[in-house]
Design a protein around this motif. Structure first.
Motif, PDB file in Angstrom:
ATOM      1  N   UNK A   1       1.930  -9.777  -0.938  1.00 39.24           N
ATOM      2  CA  UNK A   1       3.017  -8.890  -0.522  1.00 39.24           C
ATOM      3  C   UNK A   1       4.051  -9.672   0.271  1.00 39.24           C
ATOM      4  N   UNK A   2       5.312  -9.325   0.043  1.00 39.62           N
ATOM      5  CA  UNK A   2       6.406  -9.947   0.778  1.00 39.62           C
ATOM      6  C   UNK A   2       6.578  -9.323   2.157  1.00 39.62           C
ATOM      7  N   UNK A   3       6.344  -8.012   2.243  1.00 40.77           N
ATOM      8  CA  UNK A   3       6.464  -7.277   3.505  1.00 40.77           C
ATOM      9  C   UNK A   3       5.296  -6.314   3.612  1.00 40.77           C
ATOM     10  N   UNK A   4       4.627  -6.305   4.756  1.00 40.59           N
ATOM     11  CA  UNK A   4       3.526  -5.375   5.014  1.00 40.59           C
ATOM     12  C   UNK A   4       3.859  -4.552   6.250  1.00 40.59           C
ATOM     13  N   UNK A   5       3.883  -3.240   6.090  1.00 41.81           N
ATOM     14  CA  UNK A   5       3.983  -2.308   7.208  1.00 41.81           C
ATOM     15  C   UNK A   5       2.575  -1.779   7.480  1.00 41.81           C
ATOM     16  N   UNK A   6       2.028  -2.107   8.643  1.00 45.82           N
ATOM     17  CA  UNK A   6       0.712  -1.592   9.032  1.00 45.82           C
ATOM     18  C   UNK A   6       0.807  -1.151  10.491  1.00 45.82           C
TER      19      UNK A   6
ATOM     20  N   UNK B   1      11.294 -10.388  -8.156  1.00 49.83           N
ATOM     21  CA  UNK B   1      10.127  -9.537  -7.934  1.00 49.83           C
ATOM     22  C   UNK B   1       9.910  -9.335  -6.449  1.00 49.83           C
ATOM     23  N   UNK B   2       9.688  -8.077  -6.024  1.00 46.42           N
ATOM     24  CA  UNK B   2       9.420  -7.745  -4.629  1.00 46.42           C
ATOM     25  C   UNK B   2       8.203  -6.847  -4.544  1.00 46.42           C
TER      26      UNK B   2
ATOM     27  N   UNK C   1      11.850  -6.334 -10.488  1.00 53.00           N
ATOM     28  CA  UNK C   1      10.505  -5.760 -10.519  1.00 53.00           C
ATOM     29  C   UNK C   1      10.105  -5.461  -9.072  1.00 53.00           C
ATOM     30  N   UNK C   2      10.280  -4.207  -8.667  1.00 55.97           N
ATOM     31  CA  UNK C   2      10.053  -3.805  -7.276  1.00 55.97           C
ATOM     32  C   UNK C   2       8.934  -2.771  -7.225  1.00 55.97           C
ATOM     33  N   UNK C   3       8.022  -2.967  -6.283  1.00 58.13           N
ATOM     34  CA  UNK C   3       6.937  -2.008  -6.116  1.00 58.13           C
ATOM     35  C   UNK C   3       6.620  -1.842  -4.642  1.00 58.13           C
ATOM     36  N   UNK C   4       6.576  -0.579  -4.188  1.00 54.79           N
ATOM     37  CA  UNK C   4       6.103  -0.241  -2.848  1.00 54.79           C
ATOM     38  C   UNK C   4       4.704   0.342  -3.014  1.00 54.79           C
ATOM     39  N   UNK C   5       3.696  -0.435  -2.658  1.00 52.36           N
ATOM     40  CA  UNK C   5       2.314   0.055  -2.704  1.00 52.36           C
ATOM     41  C   UNK C   5       2.006   0.781  -1.396  1.00 52.36           C
TER      42      UNK C   5
END
Length: 272
Positions: A210-215, A105-106, A137-141
């Motif tokens: 979240x595993x990775x956050x782009x902000x 899961x990512x 199970x991959x999701x980009x929110x």
């Protein structure tokens, strides 16, 4: 002969801050005229002073929100600042994938996602360079305060000029379908991304880590107090072994929460 009344820019700046926490300097007052053209048109107006008068009189949350949304910065492009994406591909994601091998899961977050190019770039990177994750199970929110750009992102439709900004030709033809002068993201990429309207400076609408956050380039126009509160909220959302990417000119105001990691000609942050 009477002159046109000057708009109350102080009132407009305070309204924008109230809704988005964006701090607009007086030197940027000229931007109100160009960015509020659509709002003026929908109200049957042509002058800012008329709009300010209506805002004061009507006290309409919908109209106030429309003004604040129109003044948000929506500069974006595909694979903007390629060093962050290179680092994500070569170092960060391999480590995250290994750590999530059991759960398969990512979760990635594109905060202040604008018209969606960053979120789709993340999804393309995953499909292009990590094909073995098919079945995970991959999701980009993705989230943005402006309803108009969120809707554009959901459509995944971009003019050829937008496509020429940062997207290599081989990825263009592989992951987009042509529709006249526009290109539409293919379902295999669109299905990885979820777009929501959300104010990052209010309660963030997420329950999982979240595993990775782009902000990136979000905090440039926020006050120090707002930046501190926002990064504290993100710290609660990010996995204990997760990764945070900010803009090149941004740093966490509270260093007690984050460890800076220099790599690949850029930097990212790990939660303490």
């Amino acid at each position: 002969m009477s002159s046109t009344p000057a708009p109350d820019y102080t009132y407009l700046r305070e309204l924008v801050f109230q809704y988005s926490q964006n701090v607009l300097e007086p030197s940027h007052d000229h931007l109100f005229q160009s960015r509020l053209v659509g709002v003026l048109h929908r109200q049957g107006m042509s002058r800012l002073d008329e709009l300010v008068h209506l805002l004061r009189r009507a006290k309409s949350p919908e109209l106030e929100r429309a003004v604040a949304e129109a003044m948000t910065i929506n500069e974006t492009s595909f694979f903007r600042d390629s060093r962050s994406f290179d680092l994500l591909r070569t170092e960060v994601l391999p480590k995250v994938v290994e750590a999530r091998r059991a759960s398969r899961k990512l979760r990635l977050l594109s905060a202040a996602s604008s018209t969606g190019q960053e979120a789709y770039s993340l999804a393309i990177l995953l499909r292009e360079h990590f094909p073995h994750l098919t079945g995970w199970n991959i999701r980009v929110e993705a989230a943005d305060i402006c309803s108009e750009v969120v809707e554009r992102a959901r459509q995944g439709r971009y003019h050829r000029i937008e496509m020429n900004r940062g997207l290599p030709a081989r990825l263009l033809v592989r992951y987009f379908d042509r529709a006249g002068e526009d290109w539409i993201v293919k379902p295999e990429i669109a299905e990885l991304c979820t777009f929501s309207q959300a104010n990052l400076c209010a309660a963030l609408p997420y329950k999982e880590h979240f595993d990775v956050v782009f902000m990136r380039n979000v905090m440039l126009y926020l006050s120090l107090e707002t930046r501190r509160a926002l990064l504290t909220a993100v710290h609660r959302l990010i996995a204990s072994d997760g990764y945070l990417f900010l803009g090149a000119a941004e740093q966490p105001p509270d260093r007690s929460l984050w460890t800076t990691v220099l790599s690949g000609g850029t930097c990212h942050y790990r939660p303490r």
